[in-house]
Design an enzyme around this catalytic site. Structure first.
Site, short mmCIF file in Angstrom:
data_model
loop_
_atom_site.label_atom_id
_atom_site.label_comp_id
_atom_site.label_asym_id
_atom_site.label_seq_id
_atom_site.Cartn_x
_atom_site.Cartn_y
_atom_site.Cartn_z
N SER A 231 0.82 -1.21 0.00
CA SER A 231 0.00 0.00 0.00
C SER A 231 0.86 1.27 0.00
O SER A 231 0.45 2.30 -0.53
CB SER A 231 -0.94 -0.01 1.21
N ASP A 407 -3.08 7.14 10.16
CA ASP A 407 -3.17 5.82 10.78
C ASP A 407 -1.84 5.34 11.35
O ASP A 407 -1.74 4.22 11.86
CB ASP A 407 -3.68 4.79 9.78
N HIS A 410 0.73 5.02 6.96
CA HIS A 410 0.85 5.68 5.65
C HIS A 410 1.23 7.15 5.83
O HIS A 410 0.72 7.82 6.73
CB HIS A 410 -0.46 5.54 4.87
#
Length: 934
Positions: A231, A407, A410
Site C-alpha cells: 500500500s 493511521d 501511511h
C-alpha cells in the site's frame, strides 16, 4: 554679496577660531593645536581611565572631569589649561620671539572656549571629540580608533589574497571529498537531505527541480513505469501519476493492479499489487527479464510491512524475507542493466497511532528488514557496484512527517509528493536538464567557443609568467653593486614605466584565473548548490545589518549639490546590497518585496537617464571615445561571461537594458540639432527645442511599448537577434524593456529641470542649507513622505504580479522622486553620505553580474554552497570571495579600458575594426555551434 571680514584693530582681543588659525601663516602655536587634535582622535589611555575614575587637570580640560571633586571655575580651569599647554611645549606663554603673538592668540582662544554640549545631529563623530560628555567622547574616539585599525590591518589587497587562499583551500577540500565520497549527485538525492521550513525538501549538495505537467509528459513520452509492492508503494504511484495528471483520483479496489495511461503523451504507469517479497513478486519480475517481453523503463519496488503483520513480526518471517529477496536480487540486477530499478526502503511508523492489528509493525522490525534488503541487494554483484538503486531518502522524509499520518502507517500527502518528485528528478533531470535541477545532471560538455576561450586565457597566463620571469631577471642584474674602492653602492636601477603589454597580459592573466573560478562554481559541479527558501527573517534581518553598517560609516561629502557623486554612489550601493539580499533569500515569492525591488531596478535606470543626460548637456561631448568607453565598461564582463559560461547576451538582462538606453539617450541628444547647455544659455528658444526632442522620444517609447509586433521585428533582425533572443524569441527582452519603459525618460527630464533651476540659482545648495526656503522645503518634504508611503501601501496591497507590473512603469517615478527630495532637501542630509554604501556603489555593476555564477548558483536559481552543513558560515565566506572578485574585475575593466579604448581617434578606429572582426568571428562560431547542437 558678503563683505570680506575687516582686520581687527591693534590690541583688540577678538575671538580666535580654529578656522581663523587655519587661514593664517604657521606659528609655533599651530603644532600644539594639531597635537591636541591628534591626541583626542587617538584616545589616550589616561583620558579613558579618567572618564570612570580620578583624573588629572589635563583630563578635566578635555572633558573627562572627576565627578567627586568640585569643578574649578571656568576662568581658573581655562588658565590652567593654557599654562599646561604652554609648559608641555617648552616655551612660556607670551614669551618673546617670533611665536609670542601666536601664544597670546592661543591663550585668548582657550580662555574664551566654553564647554559645549554636542548637537544631537552632529554629522561626524569628530565633532563629538570636543563635547563635555565623556561617554559621547569615548564613543567618538572608539569610532575613529576602530576605523583606523580596520583600515590599517585589513586592506583590499590583503582581503583579495585571503579570498584567493580560501578558494584554493575550498577547491582542494571539495576535490578530496568527491574523490572519497563519490561524485554522483543521484546518490545524494536518493539518500540524504533536509527540510527547509515545513514542506520544502533540500537534497544534500544539489538542487531539485519542481516538474510541471508539460515537463513531466515531455520527459516520459513513450515510457513505461511500473510500481510493484504494497500500500505504501501504491501511495507513491498515485503521487507520481498526479504529476502527469492532477485530476487522477485514488479510487478502485486497493488490493488490485491499477493501470494509468496518457494516450496523448504515450505515457504508461502501472501499479502491481504484490504486498510481500515472495514467489508471486519474483514471477512478475522474472517475466520482464525475458528478451521477448517489453521491459518497463523504470521499476520501483518495495515491501515488508505485510510480512511483519501476517507473521506477527516473527524472526522466521525475517529469515524467509532474506531468502526471498536473495532469489529476486539477481533478477533485479539483470533488469537494472537496461532499466532504472529502485528498491524503496521501508519508512518508519508512528507506533502510537497504529491500530491493534498493526501493533506488531514496530520501527525496530522495519529497521531489521531494511538492513537485510540493503545488505543483500548491494552484495548481489561481486565485482562491481550494484545497479539497483536504494531509495532510502523516503525514510528521512517520513521521520519528519510521520506524526501527521492518519493511521500511523501511511505517510501524509505532502511527503508522498516529495518522494514522487524525487523520482521524477532522478529520471528526468538527465533528459530535460533543467537549470534549477542540478541533481543527476552530468557536467555540460565544453563548446567550441569555450575551448577557444580556455586556450586564450592559458596563453595569457603563460605569456604573463614568461614576461614576469624575464622582468625579474632584469631587475636582479640591475641590483646595486658595491664599489670596492669607495665602499659605496652604485645604483644602476632605472625606473621604467609599466608597458601597456604588461598591463594587458597581467589583466588577462587575472581574468583567466577568475573565469576558472566562475566555471568551477557554476558549470564544473565542483562546488555544491542548494535551492532557495524564503522566510521574512532571511530577508529583513540582513537588511537591518547593512543599514547599521551604512549608518556607522558616514562622512562629509566633498560637494553638497543634489545627487552629487558620493550620494549617487551611496544610492547605487545600498540598492545593490538590497537586491543581492533579495536574490539570495528568494524574496521574489513575496509580492510586496518584489514590487519594491522593481522600484530599485527602475532607480538604476533613472540614474542612467539622469547621469548621461547631464554629461551630454553640460559637456557637449558627443565624440566616439566617450561612447566606446561607456559601452566597454558596461559590456566587457558580460561578453566574457557569455563566452566562458555559454550563455546568451540577453541572459544578463540588465546590461543590455542599460546599454540600449544609453544609445537611445546618445542618439536623441546627438542628432541634429545638437542642443547643449552652453548654446541654450544664449537663447531660451533652444530649451523648447530640447523639450521637443524629449517629446518625440516619449512618443517613440509609447509606440514600441504598445506595438509588440514592431518591437519584435526590430530586434529579431540579424545580428540583433543573436544578442536579444532568449530561448529562440525576443519576448523576454520585450517584457524587460517594457517594464521600465518611462523611467529613463523621467531621469532625463528631471536632469533638465534640475540643471535649469540650478543655472538660474533657484536652489540653495550650500552646506547645511535647505534646498528651498523653509516653507517650500517643509511642504515638499511632507508631500514626498506621503507619496513615498502611499506607493509602499499600494505595492503591498497588489493582488498579483501582472496587475502590479502593468501600473509599475507609470508610478515607479513617484517613489524615486520622493526619495530624491527627502534625501536632498534638508541641508544636513545632503552634506553627509555613507562611505560603506558608496564603496559598494562603485562596483555595483560587477556585483550585479558576478552574483549570477559565484554567489548564487544554477544561473541565479539556487545558492552556491562552499561550506556544506553551515548555511551562515557559507554565506559569510562566499560573500567575502564574491565581493573581492567583483572589486578585482572592476579594476581589470578600468585598466583594459585605458588600453583598448585610446583617446586618439585614428588608433581608436583601428581598435574598433579589430573588435568588429572579433565579434564577426564570434557570430560565425556561434552559428556553427548551433548547427552542431541541432
Amino acid at each position: 554679496m558678503a563683505l570680506p571680514p575687516q582686520p581687527p584693530p591693534a590690541g583688540a582681543r577678538d575671538p580666535v577660531t580654529p578656522e581663523h588659525w587655519a587661514s593664517r601663516p604657521p606659528s609655533p602655536a599651530q603644532p600644539l593645536l594639531k597635537q591636541e587634535a591628534k591626541e583626542e582622535e587617538e584616545g589616550e589611555e589616561t583620558g579613558i581611565q579618567g572618564a570612570w575614575g580620578t583624573s588629572t587637570p589635563e583630563q578635566r580640560r578635555r572633558g573627562f572631569g572627576e565627578a567627586a571633586q568640585p569643578a574649578d571655575s571656568a576662568e581658573e580651569g581655562q588658565a590652567k589649561a593654557g599654562g599646561a599647554a604652554a609648559a608641555r611645549s617648552g616655551s612660556p606663554a607670551g614669551g618673546a620671539g617670533g611665536g609670542g603673538e601666536g601664544w597670546q592668540r592661543l591663550l585668548a582662544w582657550l580662555q574664551r572656549r566654553q564647554p559645549q554640549c554636542c548637537p544631537c545631529a552632529a554629522p561626524l563623530p569628530r565633532s563629538a571629540a570636543h563635547c563635555c560628555h565623556g561617554g559621547t567622547k569615548m564613543a567618538a574616539l572608539a569610532y575613529n580608533l576602530g576605523k583606523r585599525e580596520i583600515n590599517h590591518y585589513f586592506s583590499v589587497r590583503s582581503a583579495k589574497v585571503l579570498a584567493l587562499v580560501a578558494v584554493l583551500l575550498l577547491a582542494a577540500c571539495h576535490l578530496a571529498s568527491r574523490r572519497y565520497r563519490g561524485n554522483d549527485s543521484c546518490e545524494y538525492l536518493l539518500s540524504s537531505g533536509r527540510f527547509l521550513g515545513e514542506k520544502v525538501w533540500q537534497p544534500h549538495s544539489c538542487m531539485m527541480h519542481k516538474y510541471k505537467i508539460s515537463e513531466a509528459k515531455n520527459c516520459l513520452v513513450d515510457k513505461h513505469i511500473a510500481f510493484i509492492g504494497d500500500s505504501r508503494i501504491r501511495q507513491l504511484f498515485y503521487s507520481f501519476v498526479k504529476i502527469i495528471n492532477p485530476q487522477f483520483k485514488e479510487e478502485g479496489n486497493k488490493h488490485e493492479n491499477i493501470p494509468f495511461e496518457d494516450k496523448i503523451a504515450s505515457v504508461k504507469v502501472d501499479f502491481l499489487w504484490h504486498p510481500e517479497v515472495n514467489g508471486s513478486m519474483k514471477q512478475c519480475i522474472k517475466v520482464w527479464t525475458e528478451d521477448s517481453i517489453a521491459k518497463p523503463h523504470v521499476i520501483v519496488a518495495g515491501a515488508a510491512t505485510w510480512s511483519i503483520k501476517i507473521h506477527n513480526g516473527s524472526s522466521e518471517a525475517l529469515s524467509q524475507y532474506k531468502m526471498n529477496i536473495t532469489s529476486i536480487a539477481p533478477l533485479l540486477e539483470k533488469l537494472a542493466k537496461t532499466s532504472d530499478v529502485y528498491w524503496v526502503l521501508q519508512d518508519p511508523v508512528y507506533e502510537d497511532l497504529l491500530s491493534e492489528n498493526r501493533k506488531m509493525i514496530t520501527n525496530e522490525k522495519i529497521d531489521a528488514y531494511n538492513e537485510a534488503a540493503v545488505s543483500i541487494l548491494n552484495s548481489s554483484t561481486r565485482n562491481s557496484k550494484s545497479n539497483v538503486k536504494m531509495f532510502s531518502v523516503s525514510k528521512l522524509i517520513a521521520q519528519e512527517t510521520i506524526m501527521e499520518s492518519l493511521d500511523g502507517l501511511h505517510l501524509p500527502e505532502s511527503s508522498r509528493e516529495t518522494s514522487a518528485m524525487i523520482l521524477m528528478n532522478v529520471y528526468c533531470n538527465k533528459i530535460l536538464k533543467p537549470v534549477d535541477g542540478s541533481c543527476c545532471q552530468p557536467r555540460p560538455p565544453l563548446t567550441l567557443i569555450q575551448k577557444l576561450a580556455a586556450c586564450f586565457f592559458t596563453l595569457s597566463i603563460t605569456g604573463y609568467l614568461i614576461f614576469y620571469i624575464i622582468h625579474r631577471n632584469a631587475q636582479r642584474k640591475n641590483k646595486p653593486c658595491t664599489d670596492l674602492e669607495s665602499g659605496e653602492e652604485k645604483k644602476n636601477i632605472i625606473n621604467t614605466p609599466v608597458s601597456s603589454l604588461e598591463i594587458l597580459l597581467q589583466s588577462f592573466c587575472k581574468l583567466g584565473l577568475i573565469m576558472a573560478y566562475f566555471y568551477m562554481c557554476d558549470r564544473a559541479n565542483l562546488f555544491m548548490k542548494e535551492n532557495k527558501f524564503y522566510t521574512h527573517s532571511s530577508f529583513f534581518i540582513p537588511i537591518i545589518y547593512i543599514l547599521v553598517l551604512g549608518v556607522f560609516y558616514n562622512e562629509n561629502t566633498k560637494e553638497t549639490k543634489v545627487l552629487n557623486r558620493e550620494q549617487t554612489d551611496e544610492w547605487k550601493g545600498w540598492m545593490q546590497l538590497v537586491i543581492l539580499i533579495y536574490h539570495i533569500s528568494g524574496a521574489s515569492t513575496f509580492l510586496p518585496v518584489y514590487m519594491h525591488i522593481r522600484v530599485l531596478v527602475a532607480a538604476y535606470l533613472f540614474q542612467t537617464g539622469y547621469g548621461h543626460f547631464s554629461y551630454f548637456w553640460i559637456k557637449g561631448d558627443f565624440g566616439i571615445h566617450r561612447v566606446c568607453q561607456v559601452l566597454f565598461r558596461l559590456n566587457f564582463l558580460v561578453v566574457v561571461l557569455c563566452i566562458v559560461m555559454d550563455r546568451p547576451y540577453q541572459f544578463y538582462y540588465f546590461v543590455p537594458l542599460v546599454t540600449v538606453w544609453f544609445m537611445v539617450i546618445y542618439i536623441t541628444l546627438a542628432l541634429w540639432p545638437q542642443i547643449i547647455q552652453k548654446k541654450a544659455n544664449g537663447n531660451c528658444f533652444w530649451h523648447f527645442g530640447l523639450l521637443l526632442k524629449l517629446g518625440f522620444l516619449l512618443l517613440f517609447i509609447c509606440f514600441l511599448a504598445y506595438s509588440q509586433g514592431a518591437f519584435e521585428k526590430i530586434f529579431s533582425l540579424w545580428p540583433l537577434s543573436k544578442c536579444f533572443e532568449l530561448k529562440g524569441n525576443v519576448y523576454e527582452w520585450w517584457f524587460r524593456w517594457r517594464l521600465d519603459r518611462y523611467v529613463v525618460f523621467h531621469g532625463m527630464l528631471f536632469a533638465f529641470i534640475y540643471l535649469a533651476l540650478q543655472k538660474r540659482q533657484v536652489l540653495s545648495e550650500g552646506k547645511g542649507e535647505p534646498l528651498f526656503s523653509n516653507k517650500i522645503s517643509n511642504f515638499l518634504l511632507f508631500i514626498s513622505v506621503v507619496s513615498f508611503l502611499t506607493y509602499s501601501i499600494w505595492a503591498s496591497s497588489c493582488k498579483n504580479k501582472a496587475e502590479c507590473n502593468e501600473l509599475h512603469p507609470s508610478v515607479s517615478v513617484v517613489q524615486i522622486l520622493a526619495f530624491i527630495l527627502i534625501r536632498n532637501i534638508p541641508g544636513y542630509a545632503r552634506s553627509v553620505y555613507s562611505s560603506f554604501f558608496a564603496w559598494f556603489g562603485k562596483i555595483s555593476l560587477e556585483l550585479f553580474i558576478c552574483q549570477y555564477h559565484i554567489w548564487l548558483a544554477a544561473d541565479t536559481r539556487g545558492i552556491l554552497v562552499l561550506i556544506p552543513g553551515n548555511p551562515m558560515l557559507n554565506i559569510i565566506v562566499s560573500t567575502f570571495i564574491f565581493v573581492c572578485v567583483a572589486h578585482e574585475i572592476s579594476q581589470i575593466t578600468n585598466d583594459l579600458a585605458q588600453i583598448i579604448i585610446p583617446k586618439d581617434n585614428s588608433s581608436l578606429l583601428k581598435r574598433l575594426a579589430c573588435i568588429a572582426a572579433f565579434f564577426c568571428g564570434l557570430l560565425i562560431l556561434s552559428s556553427i555551434q548551433d548547427k552542431s547542437k541541432q
